[in-house]
Enzyme design. Structure first.
Site, PDB file in Angstrom:
ATOM      1  N   TRP A  31      61.362  21.052  75.924  1.00  0.00           N
ATOM      2  CA  TRP A  31      60.652  20.108  75.051  1.00  0.00           C
ATOM      3  C   TRP A  31      61.582  19.046  74.500  1.00  0.00           C
ATOM      4  O   TRP A  31      62.704  19.345  74.093  1.00  0.00           O
ATOM      5  CB  TRP A  31      60.044  20.893  73.892  1.00  0.00           C
ATOM      6  N   ASP A  34      61.798  13.344  69.014  1.00  0.00           N
ATOM      7  CA  ASP A  34      62.529  12.160  68.530  1.00  0.00           C
ATOM      8  C   ASP A  34      63.895  11.871  69.169  1.00  0.00           C
ATOM      9  O   ASP A  34      64.721  12.778  69.280  1.00  0.00           O
ATOM     10  CB  ASP A  34      62.845  12.305  67.041  1.00  0.00           C
ATOM     11  N   GLN A  50      65.657  15.530  69.816  1.00  0.00           N
ATOM     12  CA  GLN A  50      65.101  16.804  69.369  1.00  0.00           C
ATOM     13  C   GLN A  50      64.725  17.602  70.617  1.00  0.00           C
ATOM     14  O   GLN A  50      63.965  17.112  71.476  1.00  0.00           O
ATOM     15  CB  GLN A  50      63.866  16.557  68.498  1.00  0.00           C
ATOM     16  N   TRP A  58      57.214  22.730  71.209  1.00  0.00           N
ATOM     17  CA  TRP A  58      58.109  22.594  70.065  1.00  0.00           C
ATOM     18  C   TRP A  58      58.578  23.968  69.619  1.00  0.00           C
ATOM     19  O   TRP A  58      57.786  24.911  69.551  1.00  0.00           O
ATOM     20  CB  TRP A  58      57.364  21.865  68.931  1.00  0.00           C
ATOM     21  N   SER A  95      65.866  15.950  62.973  1.00  0.00           N
ATOM     22  CA  SER A  95      66.356  14.615  63.353  1.00  0.00           C
ATOM     23  C   SER A  95      67.432  14.057  62.428  1.00  0.00           C
ATOM     24  O   SER A  95      67.544  14.459  61.264  1.00  0.00           O
ATOM     25  CB  SER A  95      65.184  13.637  63.383  1.00  0.00           C
ATOM     26  N   ARG A 154      64.047  14.922  54.872  1.00  0.00           N
ATOM     27  CA  ARG A 154      64.657  15.018  56.199  1.00  0.00           C
ATOM     28  C   ARG A 154      64.970  13.664  56.853  1.00  0.00           C
ATOM     29  O   ARG A 154      64.618  12.624  56.364  1.00  0.00           O
ATOM     30  CB  ARG A 154      63.754  15.820  57.124  1.00  0.00           C
TER      31      ARG A 154
END
Ligand code: FRU
Length: 487
Positions: A31, A34, A50, A58, A95, A154
């Protein structure tokens, strides 16, 4: 099955992936979301991202790593960050961004744990392959801006101005009981010790979500604050903010003393298509500003995941500022990979027709069309017996529609809005200038010098390669070049 066995099985499936684009960055298996830490460093562009290596879905986040010298071919390097610290234990390494400090490449990212929530962490490397992490977050949840919760804090973006490092971090806001969003600012001289400087930017109009992945950079004399805006406006406007989470920017000024961003003007959308999120910008040695985004949107079905891979990046775009708007164009390096063009001039289009040599599923297409005598003009891409990706220009309303309803494997979503039709409002001009990149399962349409861009993932059959043109009234293709892209 062990994780390793699962990864091997995924690698086998991915070698048969019929949807893998040829000149867009993709993970070999697993997967991708970003882009992270985009930077030109040590004679190469670094694209971290990511990454969940073990399945095309994910999972606990790693940072994948690719490098390129031409922004077209990407070489895979070993995973840069894997979750192995207590402060990353719950969901991994989210990220962030990259910067050079004392000759070494540094990564700032968000570690996500159950107890600490989201905190900003630092890693550095001597050789750009192995990254050593600091054993504690460098911006902890004790430094959370007032009114924000520790579970939405984040995506640190670090940059330098006059010997001082600045870090923007996305957070929720709470002003007198009103929930909003803010971009918190921190400053540091060494990337390790950070001082809270309050909110660089706050918006209390949206009650849900935050501005993910903030980015701030200078472009042609202005400061740009770019954000991936979760649940922005309800998509009431026909041709704006149609995506679940649109990526937007504000032009304005960042005051390096007060750490405040003062916008001049309203939110602008970066891409009017379906698949564009978490863009990040970086500067090339020749001064060009390059933008790359995740070519996907949350909550969608991802047909390529059957083959062990999920996700791709947009093709890198050069961005410039003109009349208060960001223009986007594919990076010029792609031109090195063009084979001989099929070319046509002054072709009158009425009924649906094709042009000799104008076809393919890995092509770079450029057109100038005179629409002064057309009510509408349509271009069908990746067309076969059953499939087509439709671009329709309505010259009365100046609206461009991108319709992937019949493009191939249907994309579904848990969103309420239609995920197969998107519209963009164009300026009023009877000349239309188009650049279209088609790459197997990817269509990127750059309209009128990149004033509007529409990006779509589509899943046609391998032999859906026709391209046709039609007009209601009469359209004239003044100039067309169609280059097969040889990669
Ligand atoms: C944006 C995002 C970021 C987060 C990352 C997790 O797409 O939600 O806010 O850091 O993805 O993978």
């Amino acid at each position: 099955m062990s994780k390793l066995q699962k990864a091997r099985a995924a690698a086998k499936r991915s070698s048969t992936d019929p949807f893998r684009p040829k000149f867009h960055a993709t993970p070999s298996t697993g997967w991708m979301n970003d882009p992270n830490g985009l930077i030109w460093f040590g004679e190469k562009a670094h694209l971290f991202y990511q990454y969940y290596p073990y399945a095309p879905k994910w999972g606990r986040m790693h940072w994948g790593h690719m490098v390129s010298t031409d922004l077209v071919h990407w070489e895979h390097l070993p995973v840069a960050l894997a979750p192995d610290q207590p402060f990353e234990r719950l969901l991994g390494c989210f990220s962030g961004s990259a910067i050079e400090h004392e000759g070494r490449l540094h990564l700032l990212y968000t570690g996500v744990s159950a107890l600490g929530g989201q905190q900003q962490c630092l890693a550095a490397s001597e050789d750009c392959v192995d990254f050593a992490k600091r054993t504690k977050p460098v911006i902890s949840n004790k430094q959370l801006p007032q009114g924000s919760g520790k579970y939405d804090f984040r995506d640190p973006k670090v940059f330098k101005r006059c010997d001082l490092y600045y870090c923007l971090v996305s957070a929720a806001a709470n002003q007198n009981g009103v929930r909003g969003r803010q971009i918190a600012c921190y400053t540091s001289t060494d990337l390790v010790h950070w001082q809270g400087r309050g909110a660089a930017y706050t918006d209390s109009s949206a009650k849900k979500g935050i501005f993910e992945c903030p980015d701030l950079f200078s472009l042609d004399g202005a400061d740009v604050l770019m954000m991936s805006s979760m649940h922005f406006y309800p998509p009431q406007e026909e041709a704006r903010f149609q995506n679940l989470h649109p990526s937007v920017y504000l032009l304005g000024r960042f005051d390096a003393d007060t750490c405040r961003f003062v916008p001049e003007g309203e939110y602008n959308e970066l891409d009017y298509g379906f698949d564009f999120y978490a863009p990040q910008a970086f500067t090339m040695p020749d001064g060009r500003t390059i933008l790359i985004a995740w070519k996907q949107m949350w909550k969608r079905s991802i047909p390529e995941s059957r083959f062990g891979r999920a996700g791709a990046m947009t093709f890198p775009r050069e961005i410039t500022l003109e009349a208060g708007k960001i223009l986007q164009r594919p990076v010029r390096e792609l031109e090195r990979y063009r084979a001989d063009a099929a070319e046509h001039t002054d072709v009158i289009i009425t009924e649906e027709s094709s042009l000799s040599g104008v076809c393919g599923n890995c092509v770079d297409l450029q057109l100038e069309i005179d629409l002064s005598l057309a009510k509408s003009f349509s271009i069908r891409l990746l067309k076969g017996k059953e499939h087509e990706t439709l671009l329709l220009f309505d010259t009365e309303r100046n609206i461009c529609t991108l319709d992937r309803t019949r493009a191939g494997v249907t994309i579904t979503s848990s969103e309420e809005t239609d995920v197969n039709v998107r519209r963009a409002k164009l300026g009023s001009s009877c000349m239309l200038d188009l650049r279209i990149l088609i790459d197997i399962s990817s269509v990127e349409v750059f309209i009128n010098g990149g004033k509007n861009v529409m990006t779509a993932n589509v899943y046609p059959d391998a032999n859906d390669t026709a391209i046709t043109f039609a007009a209601e009234g009469m359209g004239v293709i003044r100039k067309l070049s169609c280059w097969p892209v040889l990669i």
